[in-house]
Motif scaffolding. Sequence first.
Motif, PDB file in Angstrom:
ATOM      1  N   PRO A 223       0.813  -1.223   0.000  1.00  0.00           N
ATOM      2  CA  PRO A 223       0.000   0.000   0.000  1.00  0.00           C
ATOM      3  C   PRO A 223       0.849   1.278   0.000  1.00  0.00           C
ATOM      4  O   PRO A 223       1.828   1.387   0.734  1.00  0.00           O
ATOM      5  CB  PRO A 223      -0.819  -0.106   1.285  1.00  0.00           C
ATOM      6  N   CYS A 260      -3.371   2.391  -0.689  1.00  0.00           N
ATOM      7  CA  CYS A 260      -3.687   1.050  -1.176  1.00  0.00           C
ATOM      8  C   CYS A 260      -2.618   0.631  -2.181  1.00  0.00           C
ATOM      9  O   CYS A 260      -1.722   1.406  -2.519  1.00  0.00           O
ATOM     10  CB  CYS A 260      -5.074   1.020  -1.827  1.00  0.00           C
ATOM     11  N   HIS A 350      -6.999  -5.738   1.331  1.00  0.00           N
ATOM     12  CA  HIS A 350      -7.045  -4.306   1.639  1.00  0.00           C
ATOM     13  C   HIS A 350      -7.963  -4.007   2.830  1.00  0.00           C
ATOM     14  O   HIS A 350      -8.197  -2.836   3.139  1.00  0.00           O
ATOM     15  CB  HIS A 350      -7.535  -3.508   0.425  1.00  0.00           C
TER      16      HIS A 350
END
Length: 376
Positions: A223, A260, A350
């Motif tokens: 990320p 992300c 995520h």
Amino acid sequence: MRLADFILRDMESILVQWEAFAATLLPAAAEMKSLALRDHAQQILEAVAKDLATFQSREAQMDKSLGNGPVALGAPETAAQTHAVLRACSGFDIRQLAAEYRALRASVLRLWMDDCAPGQPFIDDVIRFNEAIDQALAESIGFFSGQVDQARNLLLGMLGHDMRSPLQTIQMTASYLAALNAGAKVSEAAARLINSGARMQALLDDLLDFNRTNLGLGINIAPVEVDLTRLFADELDLVRAAHPDVRIDLEAAGELRGVCDGRRLQQLLGNLVLNAIKYGAPNEPVRVTMTGDPQHIRFDVSNTGPRIEPPALELIFDPLHRGANQANQYDSDGNLGLGLYIAREIAKAHGGEIAARSDEQQTTFSVRLPRVGPPA
């Protein structure tokens, strides 16, 4: 004599017959010594004898017959489970594993009934012995299958990883040939190599991601802060170039910057859009809608087309699952049926979620992600 007492008294005679039968299971047993051939047979028999000597109500017997027997506390594995793992590592197949229990069942009952003659054996002991052997066999098969699956996943993962280097060489060589401008035939051949290489690369990537999740590693992400509007626009441009006859609309509203893995989310979006193109109504647009609020980023991928029935919708993210009109696990588009599964795993990595809904007008896949990235 009761069967539990007979097993403990004549343990060595039973083990001799177990060992003799195990030695016939070739080629795995060819070089195995006595200790390895017997493996956990004594512990399995001791567990069976203990079970036979324990009072069991009719209700408990019924529960056990349904696979709901008691589990030993503090024991990570039963003897039958450990035996299965060692047999798998020694090269036995699942038929040979089951044959060991079949031979054990027959030899114990035959020896015991010979010992009981001319008296009658206790019928309840026979019933409970068969239940105990069935339970041990079920435990062994479960662990054996898990060991085989683990080994297969590791092999496929290593194979997929090792194939990347020669594939990259092929792709680089094809790109070099295309850049030479050595005539139409060479250019066409190079283009075919480039396209085929890209399809192979996509298959390998899916295979490696699938194996990572099967091994409990999950999808690997890195990320960073990104602008999803720009990344998604770039991804959709690539899809449009590959499908020039399909209209793909993008609408974005709100704050769409977040922490992300941009490459992975492009992969997620690409999988959803390609799925919409493949199964949506022809000549109808695919719509991608992005929205952002202070905590979350959401995007929907919608297509017009036939309704997905509820039973199929419940399984739509399962790996290698296809609908009734998608019988082959591998089709001419180079698709293994892992796209939606991998999309779900990327969302999970995520800290987000993905859902699907479908009616007579359209099918929509919705992804909801935390703006600040996955939890630690």
